[in-house]
Scaffold this active site. Structure first.
Site, PDB file in Angstrom:
ATOM      1  N   GLY A  88       0.803  -1.219   0.000  1.00 31.95           N
ATOM      2  CA  GLY A  88       0.000   0.000   0.000  1.00 31.95           C
ATOM      3  C   GLY A  88       0.837   1.270   0.000  1.00 31.95           C
ATOM      4  N   SER A 140      -3.337  -3.534  -0.659  1.00 36.73           N
ATOM      5  CA  SER A 140      -2.198  -4.241  -0.059  1.00 36.73           C
ATOM      6  C   SER A 140      -2.602  -5.654   0.339  1.00 36.73           C
ATOM      7  CB  SER A 140      -1.750  -3.451   1.173  1.00 36.73           C
ATOM      8  OG  SER A 140      -0.712  -4.135   1.831  1.00 36.73           O
ATOM      9  N   THR A 156      12.211  -7.769 -10.979  1.00 38.01           N
ATOM     10  CA  THR A 156      11.693  -9.127 -11.186  1.00 38.01           C
ATOM     11  C   THR A 156      10.437  -9.344 -10.339  1.00 38.01           C
ATOM     12  OG1 THR A 156      13.915  -9.878 -11.633  1.00 38.01           O
ATOM     13  CG2 THR A 156      12.315 -11.581 -11.023  1.00 38.01           C
ATOM     14  N   CYS A 202       1.190   1.428  12.347  1.00 36.05           N
ATOM     15  CA  CYS A 202       2.365   2.200  11.959  1.00 36.05           C
ATOM     16  C   CYS A 202       2.685   3.302  12.941  1.00 36.05           C
ATOM     17  CB  CYS A 202       2.160   2.830  10.587  1.00 36.05           C
ATOM     18  SG  CYS A 202       1.395   1.735   9.446  1.00 36.05           S
TER      19      CYS A 202
HETATM   20  N1  PLP Z   1      -2.915   2.852   3.711  1.00 31.46           N
HETATM   21  C1  PLP Z   1      -3.671   2.420   4.733  1.00 31.46           C
HETATM   22  C2  PLP Z   1      -5.048   2.968   4.908  1.00 31.46           C
HETATM   23  C3  PLP Z   1      -3.175   1.456   5.620  1.00 31.46           C
HETATM   24  O1  PLP Z   1      -3.933   1.039   6.629  1.00 31.46           O
HETATM   25  C4  PLP Z   1      -1.864   0.966   5.429  1.00 31.46           C
HETATM   26  C5  PLP Z   1      -1.278  -0.001   6.378  1.00 31.46           C
HETATM   27  O2  PLP Z   1      -1.665  -0.071   7.526  1.00 31.46           O
HETATM   28  C6  PLP Z   1      -1.116   1.436   4.328  1.00 31.46           C
HETATM   29  C7  PLP Z   1      -1.673   2.383   3.496  1.00 31.46           C
HETATM   30  C8  PLP Z   1       0.259   0.921   4.046  1.00 31.46           C
HETATM   31  O3  PLP Z   1       0.175  -0.364   3.507  1.00 31.46           O
HETATM   32  P1  PLP Z   1       1.458  -1.338   3.482  1.00 31.46           P
HETATM   33  O4  PLP Z   1       1.615  -1.837   4.882  1.00 31.46           O
HETATM   34  O5  PLP Z   1       1.067  -2.430   2.538  1.00 31.46           O
HETATM   35  O6  PLP Z   1       2.591  -0.542   2.986  1.00 31.46           O
END
Ligand code: PLP
Length: 384
Positions: free
Chosen positions: A73, A202, A240, A327
């Site tokens: 994502g 994602s 790749t 995060c």
């Molecule tokens: N966008 C949203 C709304 C998300 O909840 C997250 C991950 O928690 C991401 C983007 C980032 O995705 P990824 O962990 O695959 O980089």
């Protein structure tokens, strides 16, 4: 406190489903060929790649040529925003519209763009975490290069009226990107019904492996390359292709969308019980809309409690949960989402996000409720 393992952090990540793993395994083992190679094993990898692309695209109502695989994502969001900004700048447009409650993959990319002379309008949500098409209409100017608004919020699960927002963007001739990372695999989604121009997703959020995601692009011919190098991903994203991950993504997406209405009804029943029973704890409040919300999302704050202490106590009871999004859960910053929806300050630091899947049970809910009640009581007693 009794120990009973409960995974209630499905918005952070999900286990790889048995089906997705079984589909991917041959491409780690006997079929490890490079999809660009001309011999038979390479052609088998290329054929698995094409099938996965066709299948994943069809599941969101897209053509295979409109779907690009990425590392997840974050990369998809970066690609959508940075490339739309580049195209916009070529046309003399240097303004982006987004919301104050996007994931940091969008927000921090916008901050970077602000350093290179882009201006960004951050639309504020209402107290339930929603924004309206009218707010978008008011924010768009003749200078706007892109509107980027998430489909579902990762902290409070609110679902935005993207189809209505898309109608506004179409009328104003501005492309619309949606971060659908929390929505894909959890809601039936058709890109044509939504009317978006770009959409990020994602795999690890719906039972595929980590490190694989995608970007849907309606007008793929106009998309500038993001990673330069070889000719993979139609020459737009070199490197790749990770065939096992890609195969797992297509399989997990198909599996997660099977009987989605029934699965969501089951998850919703668990969520409603969990929400009601947690809100029965004094001085608690639900964050975000109760109705326009992902089926599995519960986000509740407890006054006089620090979420970090609560999470540690829940961990001792075998419960995996989070404070805000995964995060940001290790950062001391208050949640930008709870701040933006006007949560009273005493409640912001005591938020608990529980995100359920169809693997959760009634017994899990019972265990969560009794553990949270006991932990909140103890933490409040400690504060005196
Ligand atoms: N966008 C949203 C709304 C998300 O909840 C997250 C991950 O928690 C991401 C983007 C980032 O995705 P990824 O962990 O695959 O980089």
């Amino acid at each position: 406190m009794r120990k009973h393992f409960v995974y209630a952090d499905n918005a952070a990540t999900m286990p790889v489903s048995e089906r997705a793993l079984a589909a991917a395994l041959p491409y780690f083992g006997e079929q490890y060929g490079n999809a660009s190679a001309v011999y038979t094993m390479g052609m088998k990898a290329a054929s698995a790649l094409l099938e996965a692309r066709k299948s994943a695209a069809a599941l969101i109502g897209a053509e295979a040529s409109q779907l690009f695989f990425t590392s997840g994502g974050t990369e998809s969001d970066n690609w959508a925003l940075r490339c739309a900004a580049r195209v916009g700048a070529e046309q003399g447009r240097r303004h982006i519209v987004t919301t104050a409650i996007e994931h940091h993959a969008v927000l921090n990319t916008c901050k970077e763009l602000e350093l290179s002379d882009f201006s960004v309008t951050y639309i504020m949500p209402d107290s339930s975490g929603l924004i309206t098409a009218e707010q978008v209409a008011a924010a768009v100017t003749d200078d706007t290069a892109l509107v980027s608004i998430m489909l579902a919020n990762n902290e409070i699960g609110t679902i935005m009226p993207i189809a209505e927002i898309a109608a506004v963007c179409r009328e104003r001739g501005v492309p619309l990107h949606t971060d659908a990372v929390q929505a894909i695999g959890h809601l039936p989604i058709n890109v044509n019904e939504l009317g978006v121009d770009m959409m990020s997703f994602s795999g690890h959020k719906f039972g595929a492996m980590k490190g694989i995601g995608g970007l849907y692009v309606r007008d793929a011919g106009r998309l500038p390359p993001f990673i330069t190098g070889g000719s993979q991903e139609y020459g737009r994203r070199a490197g790749t292709e990770p065939i096992p991950q890609i195969v797992s993504l297509a399989e997990a997406l198909a599996e997660s969308l099977e009987s989605i209405t029934e699965k969501n009804a089951r998850i919703l029943a668990l969520r409603e019980r969990l929400t009601d029973e947690l809100l029965a704890i004094p001085d608690s409040r639900l964050n975000g809309s109760r109705s326009s919300r992902l089926a599995g999302n519960v986000n509740i704050s407890f006054l006089g409690v620090e979420s970090e202490s609560l999470l540690l106590m829940l961990d001792m009871c075998g419960i995996c949960a989070s404070g805000g999004s995964a995060c940001t859960s290790r950062s001391a910053e208050p949640s930008h989402v709870l701040t933006a929806i006007g949560t009273p300050s005493g409640y912001i630091s005591g938020s608990l996000r529980l995100t359920l899947s169809d693997r959760n049970t009634d017994e899990d809910v019972t265990h969560i409720v009794s553990s949270v009640r006991e932990a909140v009581g103890r933490l409040r007693a400690l504060r005196g």
